[in-house]
Design a protein around this motif. Structure first.
Motif, PDB file in Angstrom:
ATOM      1  N   LEU A 183      -1.370  -4.737   0.316  1.00  0.00           N
ATOM      2  CA  LEU A 183      -0.145  -5.360   0.824  1.00  0.00           C
ATOM      3  C   LEU A 183      -0.443  -6.790   1.265  1.00  0.00           C
ATOM      4  O   LEU A 183      -1.548  -7.094   1.713  1.00  0.00           O
ATOM      5  CB  LEU A 183       0.402  -4.572   2.026  1.00  0.00           C
ATOM      6  CG  LEU A 183       0.637  -3.082   1.818  1.00  0.00           C
ATOM      7  CD1 LEU A 183       1.317  -2.481   3.046  1.00  0.00           C
ATOM      8  CD2 LEU A 183       1.492  -2.839   0.589  1.00  0.00           C
ATOM      9  N   PRO A 184       0.561  -7.656   1.183  1.00  0.00           N
ATOM     10  CA  PRO A 184       0.357  -9.023   1.658  1.00  0.00           C
ATOM     11  C   PRO A 184       0.115  -9.051   3.162  1.00  0.00           C
ATOM     12  O   PRO A 184       0.522  -8.140   3.889  1.00  0.00           O
ATOM     13  CB  PRO A 184       1.672  -9.724   1.293  1.00  0.00           C
ATOM     14  CG  PRO A 184       2.665  -8.645   1.012  1.00  0.00           C
ATOM     15  CD  PRO A 184       1.905  -7.419   0.635  1.00  0.00           C
ATOM     16  N   GLY A 185      -0.565 -10.095   3.619  1.00  0.00           N
ATOM     17  CA  GLY A 185      -0.951 -10.164   5.034  1.00  0.00           C
ATOM     18  C   GLY A 185       0.171 -10.507   5.984  1.00  0.00           C
ATOM     19  O   GLY A 185       0.136 -10.126   7.162  1.00  0.00           O
ATOM     20  N   VAL A 214      -4.561 -10.419  -0.853  1.00  0.00           N
ATOM     21  CA  VAL A 214      -4.157 -10.107  -2.232  1.00  0.00           C
ATOM     22  C   VAL A 214      -3.413 -11.254  -2.900  1.00  0.00           C
ATOM     23  O   VAL A 214      -2.869 -11.104  -3.983  1.00  0.00           O
ATOM     24  CB  VAL A 214      -3.272  -8.830  -2.320  1.00  0.00           C
ATOM     25  CG1 VAL A 214      -4.070  -7.599  -2.001  1.00  0.00           C
ATOM     26  CG2 VAL A 214      -2.029  -8.950  -1.466  1.00  0.00           C
ATOM     27  N   SER A 215      -3.384 -12.404  -2.226  1.00  0.00           N
ATOM     28  CA  SER A 215      -2.695 -13.531  -2.842  1.00  0.00           C
ATOM     29  C   SER A 215      -3.647 -14.210  -3.825  1.00  0.00           C
ATOM     30  O   SER A 215      -4.590 -13.600  -4.321  1.00  0.00           O
ATOM     31  CB  SER A 215      -2.228 -14.511  -1.764  1.00  0.00           C
ATOM     32  OG  SER A 215      -1.358 -13.835  -0.899  1.00  0.00           O
ATOM     33  N   VAL A 216      -3.429 -15.487  -4.034  1.00  0.00           N
ATOM     34  CA  VAL A 216      -4.300 -16.178  -4.993  1.00  0.00           C
ATOM     35  C   VAL A 216      -5.117 -17.260  -4.274  1.00  0.00           C
ATOM     36  O   VAL A 216      -5.577 -18.209  -4.884  1.00  0.00           O
ATOM     37  CB  VAL A 216      -3.471 -16.771  -6.157  1.00  0.00           C
ATOM     38  CG1 VAL A 216      -3.066 -15.673  -7.115  1.00  0.00           C
ATOM     39  CG2 VAL A 216      -2.247 -17.503  -5.641  1.00  0.00           C
ATOM     40  N   THR A 258      -4.331  -1.586   2.056  1.00  0.00           N
ATOM     41  CA  THR A 258      -4.979  -2.700   2.736  1.00  0.00           C
ATOM     42  C   THR A 258      -3.958  -3.780   3.049  1.00  0.00           C
ATOM     43  O   THR A 258      -2.895  -3.846   2.429  1.00  0.00           O
ATOM     44  CB  THR A 258      -6.098  -3.323   1.871  1.00  0.00           C
ATOM     45  OG1 THR A 258      -5.500  -3.936   0.730  1.00  0.00           O
ATOM     46  CG2 THR A 258      -7.093  -2.271   1.423  1.00  0.00           C
ATOM     47  N   SER A 259      -4.309  -4.593   4.028  1.00  0.00           N
ATOM     48  CA  SER A 259      -3.431  -5.693   4.423  1.00  0.00           C
ATOM     49  C   SER A 259      -4.169  -7.007   4.224  1.00  0.00           C
ATOM     50  O   SER A 259      -5.303  -7.158   4.678  1.00  0.00           O
ATOM     51  CB  SER A 259      -3.074  -5.516   5.903  1.00  0.00           C
ATOM     52  OG  SER A 259      -2.862  -6.760   6.502  1.00  0.00           O
ATOM     53  N   GLY A 260      -3.524  -7.930   3.522  1.00  0.00           N
ATOM     54  CA  GLY A 260      -4.064  -9.286   3.375  1.00  0.00           C
ATOM     55  C   GLY A 260      -4.996  -9.408   2.180  1.00  0.00           C
ATOM     56  O   GLY A 260      -5.408  -8.423   1.555  1.00  0.00           O
TER      57      GLY A 260
HETATM   58  P1  AMP Z   1      -3.096 -13.249   3.384  1.00  0.00           P
HETATM   59  O1  AMP Z   1      -2.188 -12.272   2.701  1.00  0.00           O
HETATM   60  O2  AMP Z   1      -4.434 -12.669   3.693  1.00  0.00           O
HETATM   61  O3  AMP Z   1      -3.169 -14.546   2.631  1.00  0.00           O
HETATM   62  O4  AMP Z   1      -2.425 -13.584   4.780  1.00  0.00           O
HETATM   63  C1  AMP Z   1      -1.139 -14.161   4.861  1.00  0.00           C
HETATM   64  C2  AMP Z   1      -0.783 -14.455   6.297  1.00  0.00           C
HETATM   65  O5  AMP Z   1      -0.748 -13.231   7.023  1.00  0.00           O
HETATM   66  C3  AMP Z   1      -1.739 -15.335   7.018  1.00  0.00           C
HETATM   67  O6  AMP Z   1      -1.001 -16.150   7.916  1.00  0.00           O
HETATM   68  C4  AMP Z   1      -2.619 -14.374   7.775  1.00  0.00           C
HETATM   69  O7  AMP Z   1      -3.228 -14.930   8.908  1.00  0.00           O
HETATM   70  C5  AMP Z   1      -1.615 -13.310   8.153  1.00  0.00           C
HETATM   71  N1  AMP Z   1      -2.275 -12.026   8.324  1.00  0.00           N
HETATM   72  C6  AMP Z   1      -3.159 -11.481   7.463  1.00  0.00           C
HETATM   73  N2  AMP Z   1      -3.599 -10.306   7.935  1.00  0.00           N
HETATM   74  C7  AMP Z   1      -2.982 -10.093   9.118  1.00  0.00           C
HETATM   75  C8  AMP Z   1      -3.029  -9.051  10.075  1.00  0.00           C
HETATM   76  N3  AMP Z   1      -3.806  -7.970   9.894  1.00  0.00           N
HETATM   77  N4  AMP Z   1      -2.257  -9.145  11.163  1.00  0.00           N
HETATM   78  C9  AMP Z   1      -1.474 -10.239  11.336  1.00  0.00           C
HETATM   79  N5  AMP Z   1      -1.371 -11.245  10.469  1.00  0.00           N
HETATM   80  C10 AMP Z   1      -2.129 -11.198   9.358  1.00  0.00           C
END
Ligand code: AMP
Ligand code: MG
Length: 417
Positions: free
Chosen positions: A305-307, A260-262, A256-258
């Motif tokens: 995975l981080p976003g 997973v932070s806090v 998965t993407s995004g």
């Molecule tokens: P997160 O890990 O969800 O906190 O996201 C960290 C950063 O990555 C934020 O700026 C999100 O908008 C960006 N982001 C998260 N998911 C995606 C994605 N699928 N495609 C592009 N950017 C993303």
């Protein structure tokens, strides 16, 4: 430049080293063993499930390495003029018998009659109607390919778990195999999470962005060894993520993407924890500090995975790629790393390993040099597009100056899945 970590740096005492995290991941998985038979034409990129033994030699017969003339070397020591008795073409051997001082015309790959022992290339001869003059006599035995010189009969051609690439396809075909037993594909589901995400093609509202990670992940996961399932974009709610995860019981891996932070909208961890077990790690690397890894159902491996796109890419290379390979019985090997002279200045805080993106090239003297791609922020996916390598700066490094020797990992040295 090195120094002890202090609270002014990027060091986090709760973090895990890259190697320690990778070891934990690899220790938690066992290679699959299920296999299936596939036609040779469909085996590219698949992993052989069993050893391949040969019951033939390749070449199977003595054949010519040249277009020229085959003769007995002893005859040519007596006279440099031989009489032409016929020809042997590839696939159309000479069938006659040969008297003393007779030779035959022969083409590359054509069978060399048992009684002949040497081939002279045609450029070193003069030919008249039916006579051959050898202008330069090669040593006895020249230009003949011996049976088994490529593949020996009754030998192991490949051990189990060999990945079938272009040379392996050719070699399997050369021993006449038309179908091979390969490990089944891994089923890998992936999705993006984020209330801000819209698929390409949809207009963006205020604060929204297009989901790029799912497409990047599709690129990273596209392999003949994988059966991928795109589960789309999920909003940041516990129930949506739980619902999607509940549909992955038949999958070997979920990426998965995004989320997973806090942060307040990061529900992925909680959703996995409710359906399996999860470890959340802060890795001593940049980009890509947060990583979630765990198990769902019974036997589905989970990677959150981080976003940020560059973080996702680096995390994939460091952890998901080795894990997918390990599930397919492929050993972990450190990607090839080279040393190059830096042509720019790189800034860095001590405390984490950094994988900055670089452009590796050879300078006019033939030495390796590497330039930065510029802004290294983790949202700058163009930095990966422009790069052909990571510049790896170790934990203690406080940056590097033009002229410094730095470690680089060419993207090409990451193995295929
Ligand atoms: P997160 O890990 O969800 O906190 O996201 C960290 C950063 O990555 C934020 O700026 C999100 O908008 C960006 N982001 C998260 N998911 C995606 C994605 N699928 N495609 C592009 N950017 C993303
Ligand atoms: Mg998010």
């Amino acid at each position: 430049m090195t120094k002890e970590p202090t609270c002014q740096d990027d060091y986090d005492p709760d973090s895990l080293s890259i190697d320690a995290a990778r070891t934990r991941i690899l220790d938690a998985l066992a290679p699959i063993t299920d296999h299936e038979a596939v036609p040779l034409n469909e085996s590219l990129g698949r992993i052989l499930a069993s050893d391949i033994h040969t019951t033939v030699a390749v070449p199977g017969f003595r054949n010519s390495a040249m277009d020229g003339y085959a003769f007995r070397h002893a005859d040519a020591l007596k006279t440099n003029t031989l009489s032409l008795a016929g020809k042997s073409m590839a696939g159309l051997p000479f069938h006659g018998t040969l008297a003393d001082s007779q030779c035959i015309r022969i083409m590359t790959g054509a069978l060399v009659p048992d009684e002949l022992d040497t081939v002279v290339m045609q450029e070193n001869t003069t030919i008249t109607a039916d006579e051959l003059v050898i202008d330069q006599l090669p040593v006895a035995g020249s230009n003949i390919r011996q049976p088994g010189s490529n593949i020996k009969n009754n030998s192991q051609l490949f051990p189990a778990l060999t990945r079938v690439g272009a040379p392996e396809l050719g070699l399997l075909a050369s021993i006449g195999i038309e179908s091979v037993s390969v490990l089944r594909q891994l089923t890998v589901a992936f999705f993006s999470t984020g209330d801000e995400l819209q698929p390409p093609g949809k207009p963006l509202g205020p604060g929204q962005i297009h989901d790029s990670n799912r497409y990047m992940l599709r690129g990273l996961l596209t392999s003949p060894a994988l059966n991928i399932m795109d589960l789309g974009i999920l909003p940041d709610t516990l129930n949506d993520v739980k619902q999607a995860l509940s549909e992955t019981a038949h999958c070997d891996v979920v990426v998965t993407s995004g989320g997973v932070s806090v942060g307040e909208a990061d529900y992925v961890k909680a959703a996995v924890e409710q359906q399996g077990n999860l470890a959340f790690w802060k890795i001593l690397m940049k980009p890509g500090r947060p990583l979630s890894h765990g198990q769902l159902h019974s036997g589905t491996h989970f990677f959150g995975l981080p976003g940020n796109p560059v973080s996702g890419m680096v995390t994939f290379h460091q952890f998901v790629l080795p894990a997918l390979r390990a599930l397919l019985g492929q050993p972990y090997t450190q990607p090839l790393s080279l040393v190059a002279t830096l042509t720019d200045t790189l800034t860095k805080l001590p405390g984490r390993v950094e994988f900055q993106r670089g452009i590796l090239s050879t300078n006019a003297s033939g030495d390796l040099q590497v330039a930065t791609t510029g802004l290294q922020d983790s949202h700058v996916l163009t930095s990966v597009h422009r790069a052909n390598c990571y510049i790896e700066l170790d934990i203690q490094s406080t940056g590097a100056a033009s002229g410094d020797r730095v470690s680089v990992i060419p993207f090409q040295s990451f193995p295929a899945i």
